[in-house]
Motif scaffolding. Sequence first.
Motif, PDB file in Angstrom:
ATOM      1  N   ASP A  80       2.740  42.013  84.977  1.00 25.94           N
ATOM      2  CA  ASP A  80       2.508  40.565  85.253  1.00 25.94           C
ATOM      3  C   ASP A  80       3.202  40.320  86.313  1.00 25.94           C
ATOM      4  OD1 ASP A  80       0.800  40.923  82.982  1.00 25.94           O
ATOM      5  OD2 ASP A  80       2.323  40.023  81.466  1.00 25.94           O
ATOM      6  N   LEU A 102      -5.289  44.763  85.537  1.00 26.95           N
ATOM      7  CA  LEU A 102      -4.980  44.830  84.169  1.00 26.95           C
ATOM      8  C   LEU A 102      -3.843  43.766  83.826  1.00 26.95           C
ATOM      9  CD1 LEU A 102      -6.441  47.344  84.922  1.00 26.95           C
ATOM     10  CD2 LEU A 102      -4.799  48.653  83.182  1.00 26.95           C
ATOM     11  N   ARG A 107      -6.347  36.172  83.832  1.00 28.45           N
ATOM     12  CA  ARG A 107      -7.169  35.805  82.340  1.00 28.45           C
ATOM     13  C   ARG A 107      -7.225  34.331  82.295  1.00 28.45           C
ATOM     14  NH1 ARG A 107      -3.329  39.878  78.934  1.00 28.45           N
ATOM     15  NH2 ARG A 107      -3.649  41.650  80.412  1.00 28.45           N
ATOM     16  N   CYS A 135      -4.148  44.085  75.270  1.00 34.43           N
ATOM     17  CA  CYS A 135      -4.593  45.168  74.256  1.00 34.43           C
ATOM     18  C   CYS A 135      -4.642  44.454  73.026  1.00 34.43           C
ATOM     19  CB  CYS A 135      -3.327  46.283  74.596  1.00 34.43           C
ATOM     20  SG  CYS A 135      -1.671  45.653  74.644  1.00 34.43           S
ATOM     21  N   TYR A 136      -3.481  43.735  72.671  1.00 31.87           N
ATOM     22  CA  TYR A 136      -3.809  43.122  71.427  1.00 31.87           C
ATOM     23  C   TYR A 136      -4.973  42.107  71.476  1.00 31.87           C
ATOM     24  CZ  TYR A 136       1.177  43.730  70.265  1.00 31.87           C
ATOM     25  OH  TYR A 136       2.469  44.360  69.954  1.00 31.87           O
ATOM     26  N   GLY A 165       3.254  50.053  75.169  1.00 26.93           N
ATOM     27  CA  GLY A 165       2.597  48.716  75.400  1.00 26.93           C
ATOM     28  C   GLY A 165       3.517  47.895  75.955  1.00 26.93           C
ATOM     29  N   ALA A 166       4.823  48.024  76.081  1.00 24.39           N
ATOM     30  CA  ALA A 166       5.837  47.254  76.880  1.00 24.39           C
ATOM     31  C   ALA A 166       5.996  48.118  77.953  1.00 24.39           C
ATOM     32  CB  ALA A 166       6.984  47.416  75.946  1.00 24.39           C
ATOM     33  N   LYS A 173      12.090  46.953  73.441  1.00 23.00           N
ATOM     34  CA  LYS A 173      10.714  47.293  73.074  1.00 23.00           C
ATOM     35  C   LYS A 173      10.156  48.607  73.350  1.00 23.00           C
ATOM     36  CE  LYS A 173       8.665  43.383  74.139  1.00 23.00           C
ATOM     37  NZ  LYS A 173       7.545  43.000  74.667  1.00 23.00           N
ATOM     38  N   TYR A 186       8.373  40.423  67.750  1.00 23.51           N
ATOM     39  CA  TYR A 186       9.021  39.640  68.882  1.00 23.51           C
ATOM     40  C   TYR A 186       7.742  38.553  69.204  1.00 23.51           C
ATOM     41  CZ  TYR A 186       5.565  42.650  71.392  1.00 23.51           C
ATOM     42  OH  TYR A 186       4.352  43.129  71.760  1.00 23.51           O
ATOM     43  N   HIS A 191       2.747  33.950  72.097  1.00 23.52           N
ATOM     44  CA  HIS A 191       2.586  35.197  72.702  1.00 23.52           C
ATOM     45  C   HIS A 191       1.416  34.889  73.637  1.00 23.52           C
ATOM     46  CE1 HIS A 191       1.170  39.383  73.876  1.00 23.52           C
ATOM     47  NE2 HIS A 191       2.619  39.821  73.439  1.00 23.52           N
ATOM     48  N   HIS A 193      -0.953  36.727  74.423  1.00 21.06           N
ATOM     49  CA  HIS A 193      -2.394  37.131  73.931  1.00 21.06           C
ATOM     50  C   HIS A 193      -2.751  36.223  72.842  1.00 21.06           C
ATOM     51  CE1 HIS A 193      -1.859  41.652  75.133  1.00 21.06           C
ATOM     52  NE2 HIS A 193      -1.399  40.690  76.022  1.00 21.06           N
TER      53      HIS A 193
HETATM   54  C1  LIG Z   1       4.557  46.467  72.848  1.00 21.48           C
HETATM   55  C2  LIG Z   1       4.548  45.263  73.880  1.00 21.48           C
HETATM   56  O1  LIG Z   1       5.364  44.739  74.446  1.00 21.48           O
HETATM   57  N1  LIG Z   1       3.173  44.966  74.381  1.00 21.48           N
HETATM   58  C3  LIG Z   1       2.879  44.024  75.259  1.00 21.48           C
HETATM   59  C4  LIG Z   1       1.437  43.910  75.585  1.00 21.48           C
HETATM   60  C5  LIG Z   1       0.995  44.791  76.695  1.00 21.48           C
HETATM   61  C6  LIG Z   1      -0.256  43.783  77.535  1.00 21.48           C
HETATM   62  O2  LIG Z   1      -1.419  43.841  77.245  1.00 21.48           O
HETATM   63  O3  LIG Z   1       0.442  43.070  78.248  1.00 21.48           O
HETATM   64  P1  LIG Z   1      -0.347  41.896  79.340  1.00 21.48           P
HETATM   65  O4  LIG Z   1      -0.935  41.030  78.552  1.00 21.48           O
HETATM   66  O5  LIG Z   1       0.984  41.382  80.043  1.00 21.48           O
HETATM   67  O6  LIG Z   1      -1.188  42.679  80.199  1.00 21.48           O
HETATM   68  C7  LIG Z   1       3.491  42.674  75.294  1.00 21.48           C
HETATM   69  O7  LIG Z   1       3.563  42.410  73.780  1.00 21.48           O
HETATM   70  O8  LIG Z   1       3.929  41.859  76.266  1.00 21.48           O
END
Ligand SMILES: CC(=O)N[C@@H](CCC(=O)OP(=O)(O)O)C(=O)O
Length: 315
Positions: A80, A102, A107, A135-136, A165-166, A173, A186, A191, A193
Amino acid sequence: MTTPFLVGLVGARGHTGRELIRLIAGHPELMLAYAVSREFAGRPVADIAPEDKDECVFEALNPEEVAKRRADVVILAAPDGAAGDYVAEIERHAPGRIIVDLSADYRFNDAWAYGLPELNRANIAGKSRIANPGCYATALQLAVAPLLPKLGGVPSVFGVSGYSGAGTKPSPKNDPERLKDNLMSYALTGHNHEREATRHLGTKIRFTPHVHPAFRGILVTAHIPLAEKISEGDLMALFEEKYRDEPLIALRNAAPELKDGTGRKGVIIGGFAVSADGGHAVIVAAEDNLLKGAAVQAIQNVNLALGLDELKGVI
Ligand SMILES: CC(=O)N[C@@H](CCC(=O)OP(=O)(O)O)C(=O)O
Ligand SMILES: NC(=O)C1=CN([C@@H]2O[C@H](COP(=O)(O)OP(=O)(O)OC[C@H]3O[C@@H](n4cnc5c(N)ncnc54)[C@H](OP(=O)(O)O)[C@@H]3O)[C@@H](O)[C@H]2O)C=CC1
């Protein structure tokens, strides 16, 4: 544009980058034109992704060099905050080029299509700026979307992810020692997402992520207040109707487990439970964070942008 379509990949040595190299190698109409990594510059791509059939060598290209290299599509798979410089140079030197990013950077930008094909493919087809979902955010939106007309309150979602994911930059993480026999919450509020799903579903969502010791896989459990009572059979029927023609979405009665999502190209959704008072549904979804949560979805978006069959090279 003529086939094979040339794809430039930035962030190629990362977790999602590796999956993208494999998918591009297996895609009948895509060819890897270049693979950018500063750390791995000079090494053959096949060192980390033996599937690479285009004999690329990692290159440390800067944003201007990326923009000037020949490609039909650029996939940005960098952390990011890094996409902006590449996008600016591509706007300057090759404004018509397709970009699929990605990261979370676009977004929330109305000038970019949001690339979750099962919920908005008509807005993605033929577009040249596509923000790939988180992803989430992918799993949770697919778990909640069929119930949007029935909502009676704010859905609350518990999520757990493998540590890939991290990313690869060391942090608590993604430290296997710290995660051993462990589970870590966390971002208890706010968050990214949560904001992303709230924006794109058009309704408030609450979400809390956790990271667990396996490398990959995501499980989300969504608690969804209902405006009126519904039977479990009718609940599942709503999902069957919404996703009947979606090859990447599998439905089943039982709640999926994390391992059901690991290695899967799409999402598996199940549970379909209604509380005894009929006012609250629980839906469980499992996916692979690196596949439907990232690289598979990016290839769906590349296909849609190029006018190819959305699932070419995916299934
Ligand atoms: C386990 C872990 O740390 N997962 C990431 C998610 C990965 C992802 O999709 O991040 P972006 O939205 O930044 O693309 C997080 O929670 O930030
Ligand atoms: N991992 C996951 O499950 C998911 C990740 N995403 C998103 O995808 C993107 C990539 O994630 P992931 O593959 O996990 O990340 P990684 O940490 O595994 O890899 C990051 C990649 O980006 C490169 N990179 C790092 N900093 C920069 C920079 N400033 N400019 C250009 N390249 C850079 C690195 O290569 P080098 O330093 O050698 O140049 C490396 O190839 C992120 O935005 C992430 O949020 C989205 C959905 C799921």
